[in-house]
Design a protein around this motif. Structure first.
Motif, PDB file in Angstrom:
ATOM      1  N   ALA A   1      -4.680   1.917  -0.182  1.00 61.42           N
ATOM      2  CA  ALA A   1      -6.006   2.102  -0.713  1.00 61.42           C
ATOM      3  C   ALA A   1      -5.728   2.441  -2.546  1.00 61.42           C
ATOM      4  CB  ALA A   1      -6.485   3.424  -0.335  1.00 61.42           C
ATOM      5  N   LYS A   2      -6.646   1.791  -3.372  1.00 59.01           N
ATOM      6  CA  LYS A   2      -6.512   1.668  -4.749  1.00 59.01           C
ATOM      7  C   LYS A   2      -6.267   3.267  -5.039  1.00 59.01           C
ATOM      8  CE  LYS A   2     -10.283  -0.328  -5.425  1.00 59.01           C
ATOM      9  NZ  LYS A   2     -11.475  -1.146  -6.203  1.00 59.01           N
ATOM     10  N   GLU A   3      -5.468   3.515  -6.052  1.00 60.49           N
ATOM     11  CA  GLU A   3      -5.249   4.746  -6.570  1.00 60.49           C
ATOM     12  C   GLU A   3      -6.409   5.538  -7.187  1.00 60.49           C
ATOM     13  OE1 GLU A   3      -1.606   6.974  -8.721  1.00 60.49           O
ATOM     14  OE2 GLU A   3      -2.484   5.458 -10.133  1.00 60.49           O
TER      15      GLU A   3
ATOM     16  N   LEU B   1      -8.956  10.792   1.866  1.00 56.79           N
ATOM     17  CA  LEU B   1      -7.828  10.113   1.816  1.00 56.79           C
ATOM     18  C   LEU B   1      -6.475  10.809   1.859  1.00 56.79           C
ATOM     19  CD1 LEU B   1      -9.298   7.261  -0.838  1.00 56.79           C
ATOM     20  CD2 LEU B   1      -9.034   7.192   1.656  1.00 56.79           C
ATOM     21  N   ARG B   2      -6.323  11.618   1.023  1.00 54.08           N
ATOM     22  CA  ARG B   2      -5.140  12.519   0.728  1.00 54.08           C
ATOM     23  C   ARG B   2      -5.021  13.367   2.193  1.00 54.08           C
ATOM     24  NH1 ARG B   2      -7.061  12.999  -4.586  1.00 54.08           N
ATOM     25  NH2 ARG B   2      -8.172  15.151  -3.925  1.00 54.08           N
TER      26      ARG B   2
ATOM     27  N   GLN C   1      -3.691   8.558   3.667  1.00 57.46           N
ATOM     28  CA  GLN C   1      -3.746   7.224   3.306  1.00 57.46           C
ATOM     29  C   GLN C   1      -2.809   6.984   2.133  1.00 57.46           C
ATOM     30  OE1 GLN C   1      -5.469   5.125   5.204  1.00 57.46           O
ATOM     31  NE2 GLN C   1      -6.112   7.069   6.417  1.00 57.46           N
ATOM     32  N   ILE C   2      -2.743   5.683   1.733  1.00 60.17           N
ATOM     33  CA  ILE C   2      -1.623   5.284   0.784  1.00 60.17           C
ATOM     34  C   ILE C   2      -1.955   4.930  -0.405  1.00 60.17           C
ATOM     35  CG2 ILE C   2       0.812   4.313   0.343  1.00 60.17           C
ATOM     36  CD1 ILE C   2       0.922   4.105   3.581  1.00 60.17           C
ATOM     37  N   PRO C   3      -1.919   5.717  -1.837  1.00 57.77           N
ATOM     38  CA  PRO C   3      -2.356   5.173  -2.977  1.00 57.77           C
ATOM     39  C   PRO C   3      -1.461   4.149  -3.435  1.00 57.77           C
ATOM     40  CG  PRO C   3      -1.459   7.345  -3.104  1.00 57.77           C
ATOM     41  CD  PRO C   3      -1.270   7.028  -1.809  1.00 57.77           C
TER      42      PRO C   3
ATOM     43  N   ILE D   1      -1.855  -0.546   7.711  1.00 58.35           N
ATOM     44  CA  ILE D   1      -2.812  -1.643   8.044  1.00 58.35           C
ATOM     45  C   ILE D   1      -2.781  -2.250   6.547  1.00 58.35           C
ATOM     46  CG2 ILE D   1      -5.045  -2.436   8.333  1.00 58.35           C
ATOM     47  CD1 ILE D   1      -5.303  -0.412  10.473  1.00 58.35           C
ATOM     48  N   ILE D   2      -2.367  -3.636   6.649  1.00 60.81           N
ATOM     49  CA  ILE D   2      -2.460  -4.254   5.325  1.00 60.81           C
ATOM     50  C   ILE D   2      -3.270  -5.584   5.601  1.00 60.81           C
ATOM     51  CG2 ILE D   2      -1.011  -5.485   3.526  1.00 60.81           C
ATOM     52  CD1 ILE D   2       1.300  -3.638   4.021  1.00 60.81           C
TER      53      ILE D   2
END
Length: 257
Positions: free
Chosen positions: A71-73, A85-86, A90-92, A118-119
């Motif tokens: 995900a966008k930072e 998200l944190r 999820q991955i920034p 998931i990408i």
């Protein structure tokens, strides 16, 4: 409560909100999920509508796998969304090299824990006028080659009937059916351990997109184009929402097909 329990609690709360809505909006057919790798892996779905992440995430969660998205930072700075998200890990991601290294470290930890990253290999909603998978970007291939994680194509079809590409409202009636198909892991064995050149990354990406397109073709019962759509060749931006002038020919100004 440890970190894993906390993450499952957050996922449970989000699922408790999303699942009833998804069940109301669409019937579901999920195929091949029993074939998923037991450990961590990279899932690569096609991208036809903004609700894809919820559709795909719903399927994975229902099979007991916790999905993580890149995900966008900037989203992590939004008060309520960022906290969720944190908490759900999820991955920034950003474009700076130092942040990219941090994202890779988090991704490795997620994969080592046996979870799913998931990408969307297309990087954005497909620009193809008929909604076939378009040209892929190299992010999924790079992560797979860096970590050694399997790459699994996840084809789906039908979500775009609920919310059309670039659409502004849901089509609730009649109730739509969404199908999600798990493909076999993409064979990248001969590319692992090689220098990560542009040629190697492009070859890995091509294999991922070929496998994904085959899955979409199976769901649609149609033959895909012989050449994948490339936004650059059609004067379209490679990422982000398209302007009205850039939209594929099948999309009108209201975002319908």
């Amino acid at each position: 409560m440890d970190g894993q329990q906390g993450q499952r609690l957050v996922f449970g709360v989000m699922a408790g909100i999303a699942r009833p809505l998804m069940n109301l909006l669409m019937a579901k057919t999920w195929m091949g999920f029993e074939k998923l790798p037991a450990g961590g892996f990279i899932a690569c779905p096609n991208h036809v509508t903004e609700i894809d992440p919820v559709v795909v995430g719903h399927a994975f969660y229902n099979y007991g796998r916790l999905p993580r998205y890149l995900a966008k930072e900037s989203l992590f700075k939004v008060p309520v969304i960022g906290k969720a998200l944190r908490a759900s890990r999820q991955i920034p991601v950003t474009r700076s090299s130092s942040s990219a290294n941090r994202s890779l470290a988090v991704a490795r930890e997620v994969l080592d824990a046996g979870d799913v990253i998931i990408i969307y290999p297309e990087g954005t909603l497909t620009r193809d006028p008929d909604e076939w998978p378009m040209r892929g970007r190299t992010g999924a291939a790079r992560l797979a080659l860096q970590t050694g994680a399997p790459v699994v194509p996840i084809a789906h079809w039908g979500a775009q009937e609920v919310l059309p590409r670039y659409g502004k409202s849901l089509r609730i009636f009649p109730r739509k059916r969404v199908r999600v198909l798990v493909g076999a892991p993409v064979d990248l064995s001969d590319l692992r351990g090689q220098p990560m050149t542009r040629t190697v990354l492009n070859e890995a990406t091509t294999r991922i997109m070929d496998a994904l397109t085959d899955g979409v073709a199976e769901l649609r019962g149609e033959t895909p184009p012989t050449t994948r759509w490339d936004p650059n060749e059609h004067g379209q931006a490679a990422t982000g929402r398209l302007s009205i002038d850039e939209k594929p020919a099948s999309d009108d100004q209201e975002g319908t097909r």
